[in-house]
Design an enzyme around this catalytic site. Structure first.
Site, mmCIF file in Angstrom:
data_model
loop_
_atom_site.group_PDB
_atom_site.id
_atom_site.type_symbol
_atom_site.label_atom_id
_atom_site.label_comp_id
_atom_site.label_asym_id
_atom_site.label_seq_id
_atom_site.Cartn_x
_atom_site.Cartn_y
_atom_site.Cartn_z
ATOM 1 N N LEU A 12 37.587 -44.665 -34.563
ATOM 2 C CA LEU A 12 38.178 -43.909 -35.673
ATOM 3 C C LEU A 12 39.651 -44.276 -35.857
ATOM 4 C CD1 LEU A 12 38.040 -41.666 -37.823
ATOM 5 C CD2 LEU A 12 38.659 -40.031 -36.029
ATOM 6 N N TRP A 65 38.853 -38.680 -24.540
ATOM 7 C CA TRP A 65 37.791 -39.095 -23.617
ATOM 8 C C TRP A 65 36.495 -38.850 -24.364
ATOM 9 C CZ3 TRP A 65 37.834 -39.420 -17.837
ATOM 10 C CH2 TRP A 65 36.545 -39.531 -17.313
ATOM 11 N N THR A 66 35.775 -39.913 -24.745
ATOM 12 C CA THR A 66 34.577 -39.742 -25.572
ATOM 13 C C THR A 66 33.282 -40.077 -24.814
ATOM 14 O OG1 THR A 66 34.885 -41.975 -26.441
ATOM 15 C CG2 THR A 66 35.781 -40.152 -27.750
ATOM 16 N N ASP A 106 31.477 -31.523 -33.215
ATOM 17 C CA ASP A 106 30.369 -30.578 -33.371
ATOM 18 C C ASP A 106 29.903 -30.046 -32.008
ATOM 19 O OD1 ASP A 106 29.550 -33.217 -32.772
ATOM 20 O OD2 ASP A 106 27.526 -32.867 -33.516
ATOM 21 N N TYR A 129 32.356 -32.271 -22.074
ATOM 22 C CA TYR A 129 33.070 -32.917 -23.185
ATOM 23 C C TYR A 129 33.407 -31.873 -24.264
ATOM 24 C CZ TYR A 129 33.576 -35.501 -27.583
ATOM 25 O OH TYR A 129 34.020 -35.949 -28.804
ATOM 26 N N LYS A 133 37.176 -30.548 -25.324
ATOM 27 C CA LYS A 133 37.685 -30.693 -26.702
ATOM 28 C C LYS A 133 38.053 -29.322 -27.271
ATOM 29 C CE LYS A 133 37.744 -33.856 -29.100
ATOM 30 N NZ LYS A 133 38.803 -34.860 -29.388
ATOM 31 N N TRP A 155 28.758 -37.343 -34.982
ATOM 32 C CA TRP A 155 27.908 -38.534 -35.031
ATOM 33 C C TRP A 155 28.611 -39.723 -35.726
ATOM 34 C CZ3 TRP A 155 22.002 -37.440 -35.947
ATOM 35 C CH2 TRP A 155 21.579 -36.379 -35.153
HETATM 36 N N1 LIG Z 1 32.169 -40.793 -31.601
HETATM 37 C C1 LIG Z 1 31.648 -39.672 -32.073
HETATM 38 O O1 LIG Z 1 30.457 -39.609 -32.391
HETATM 39 C C2 LIG Z 1 32.504 -38.455 -32.259
HETATM 40 C C3 LIG Z 1 31.907 -37.278 -32.744
HETATM 41 C C4 LIG Z 1 32.709 -36.146 -32.944
HETATM 42 C C5 LIG Z 1 34.061 -36.200 -32.673
HETATM 43 N N2 LIG Z 1 34.609 -37.358 -32.185
HETATM 44 C C6 LIG Z 1 36.042 -37.379 -31.922
HETATM 45 O O2 LIG Z 1 36.620 -38.348 -32.761
HETATM 46 C C7 LIG Z 1 37.780 -38.908 -32.141
HETATM 47 C C8 LIG Z 1 37.695 -40.422 -32.156
HETATM 48 O O3 LIG Z 1 36.544 -40.821 -31.464
HETATM 49 P P1 LIG Z 1 36.050 -42.346 -31.426
HETATM 50 O O4 LIG Z 1 34.588 -42.321 -31.614
HETATM 51 O O5 LIG Z 1 36.909 -43.197 -32.295
HETATM 52 O O6 LIG Z 1 36.314 -42.683 -29.893
HETATM 53 P P2 LIG Z 1 36.716 -44.039 -29.177
HETATM 54 O O7 LIG Z 1 36.288 -45.221 -29.944
HETATM 55 O O8 LIG Z 1 36.263 -43.869 -27.762
HETATM 56 O O9 LIG Z 1 38.295 -43.982 -29.231
HETATM 57 C C9 LIG Z 1 39.043 -43.123 -28.430
HETATM 58 C C10 LIG Z 1 40.350 -43.819 -28.157
HETATM 59 O O10 LIG Z 1 41.123 -42.942 -27.344
HETATM 60 C C11 LIG Z 1 41.793 -43.734 -26.406
HETATM 61 N N3 LIG Z 1 42.203 -42.955 -25.259
HETATM 62 C C12 LIG Z 1 41.430 -42.365 -24.310
HETATM 63 N N4 LIG Z 1 42.212 -41.761 -23.412
HETATM 64 C C13 LIG Z 1 43.499 -41.964 -23.802
HETATM 65 C C14 LIG Z 1 44.748 -41.591 -23.279
HETATM 66 N N5 LIG Z 1 44.851 -40.887 -22.155
HETATM 67 N N6 LIG Z 1 45.880 -41.973 -23.934
HETATM 68 C C15 LIG Z 1 45.795 -42.684 -25.076
HETATM 69 N N7 LIG Z 1 44.625 -43.111 -25.600
HETATM 70 C C16 LIG Z 1 43.491 -42.731 -24.968
HETATM 71 C C17 LIG Z 1 40.799 -44.811 -26.022
HETATM 72 O O11 LIG Z 1 41.521 -45.865 -25.494
HETATM 73 P P3 LIG Z 1 40.912 -46.841 -24.362
HETATM 74 O O12 LIG Z 1 40.034 -47.765 -25.121
HETATM 75 O O13 LIG Z 1 42.122 -47.467 -23.782
HETATM 76 O O14 LIG Z 1 40.161 -45.965 -23.408
HETATM 77 C C18 LIG Z 1 40.192 -45.134 -27.381
HETATM 78 O O15 LIG Z 1 40.923 -46.141 -28.037
HETATM 79 C C19 LIG Z 1 37.823 -38.275 -30.750
HETATM 80 O O16 LIG Z 1 38.711 -37.188 -30.792
HETATM 81 C C20 LIG Z 1 36.417 -37.771 -30.522
HETATM 82 O O17 LIG Z 1 36.411 -36.676 -29.634
HETATM 83 C C21 LIG Z 1 33.866 -38.474 -31.986
#
Ligand SMILES: NC(=O)c1ccc[n+]([C@@H]2O[C@H](COP(=O)([O-])OP(=O)(O)OC[C@H]3O[C@@H](n4cnc5c(N)ncnc54)[C@H](OP(=O)(O)O)[C@@H]3O)[C@@H](O)[C@H]2O)c1
Length: 288
Positions: A12, A65-66, A106, A129, A133, A155
């Site tokens: 994202l 943390w995802t 969600d 998780y 959050k 999702w």
């Molecule tokens: N994916 C889903 O389906 C989903 C659904 C609902 C909500 N969300 C939310 O949407 C947001 C974005 O998710 P995403 O899917 O884009 O996740 P993602 O691809 O895993 O990206 C998360 C990013 O956070 C970084 N990160 C983790 N710990 C960190 C720290 N201590 N300091 C700085 N950076 C850190 C990671 O870096 P590294 O690569 O270095 O670890 C990664 O670049 C999150 O808040 C997640 O909770 C996601």
């Protein structure tokens, strides 16, 4: 505006940086990956220094943390990233009177409702998780009572990271049949669509909680079928239950059976909902 993005190397975060620049704002892309301004949000002092130095108008907090299964095995690690991380970012934003968008999930709901959750429904996370959050949500509301927007989504899929459609397409290359969970219902959400809405909210801030997903709902099995059909593949999708999935793939995580989010805050503010996830999926499959 100056917009500082945390987790700018994530799925994202990358699309949020693109959307920020597209709308003519200055983007400060921070994270732990090479090429970004170094920022580990669990480091209180570094978070204060970087945010104070760049003095953004808004922080779009995408770092998290995802790893949902990993969170069950390392509770403290998940809370450090998702709760302490949000705490640090909100405190640093508070010092310079910046606004903050906190991206949430969600998974704060337990899925027992069977009709779309609004922003005003009570939260009951089923897993670590979701709890971590939700703890982040509370901290952000407490620290920035009049300058936060909590945006829950679900999702996620997009070109910039590993996601469900990418996994299904990869598996479809080598398997005639893929087992996929049929008894969990939610709303797939395309990261460029969500990113554009996050910027729109930063441009039109009103402190509060928002649900933002693409429109429509489906099971993971329905979504997988749509992916293979739209991609023109013959792979069969075999329905399994969430319980079977947990056993087959040794997943320790309980997930909500139903986590469709109603976008009541957007509706009340007369802001547009996102297009259907099917339209977004077609665009995803057409993109290189
Ligand atoms: N994916 C889903 O389906 C989903 C659904 C609902 C909500 N969300 C939310 O949407 C947001 C974005 O998710 P995403 O899917 O884009 O996740 P993602 O691809 O895993 O990206 C998360 C990013 O956070 C970084 N990160 C983790 N710990 C960190 C720290 N201590 N300091 C700085 N950076 C850190 C990671 O870096 P590294 O690569 O270095 O670890 C990664 O670049 C999150 O808040 C997640 O909770 C996601």
């Amino acid at each position: 505006m100056i917009i500082l993005v945390t987790g700018a190397g994530g799925m994202l975060g990358k699309d949020v940086c693109l959307a920020t620049a597209k709308n003519g704002h200055t983007v400060i892309a921070t994270g732990r990956k090479e090429g970004l301004i170094p920022l580990d949000v669990t480091d209180t002092r570094q978070t204060q220094e970087i945010i104070a130095h760049h003095r953004p108008d808004f922080v779009l907090h995408c770092a998290a943390w995802t790893d949902v299964d990993g969170a069950e095995r390392d509770h403290d690690g998940a809370y450090r990233a998702n709760a302490l991380g949000a705490w640090n970012v909100a405190s640093a934003a508070s010092h310079i009177r910046a606004g903050m968008v906190y991206v949430s999930t969600d998974f704060v709901f337990n899925g027992a409702k069977n009709q779309p959750y609004t922003e005003f429904d009570e939260v009951h996370p089923l897993n670590v998780y979701g709890s971590s959050k939700e703890a982040g949500e509370r901290l952000v509301r407490q620290i920035l009572p009049d300058r936060h927007m909590i945006v829950r989504t679900s999702w996620l899929f997009g070109k910039q990271g590993n996601c469900f459609p990418k996994t299904i397409l990869r598996l479809a290359e080598s398997r005639p049949e893929i087992p996929v969970v049929a008894d969990q219902i939610g709303s797939p959400t395309y990261t460029p669509d969500l990113a554009a809405k996050l910027i729109e909210l930063a441009e039109n801030p009103l402190s509060g909680t928002y649900h933002v997903t693409n429109s429509g709902q489906c099971s993971w099995k329905d979504f997988a079928e749509e992916i293979v059909q739209t991609a023109g593949l013959a792979t069969k999708i075999a329905p399994i239950t969430a319980a079977e999935y947990r056993e087959r793939f040794s997943s320790p995580t309980r997930r909500p059976a139903y986590s469709v989010l109603r976008h009541l805050s957007l509706e009340m503010r007369n802001m547009d909902n996102l297009r259907s996830y099917s339209e977004a999926l077609s665009e995803y499959l057409r993109a290189d």
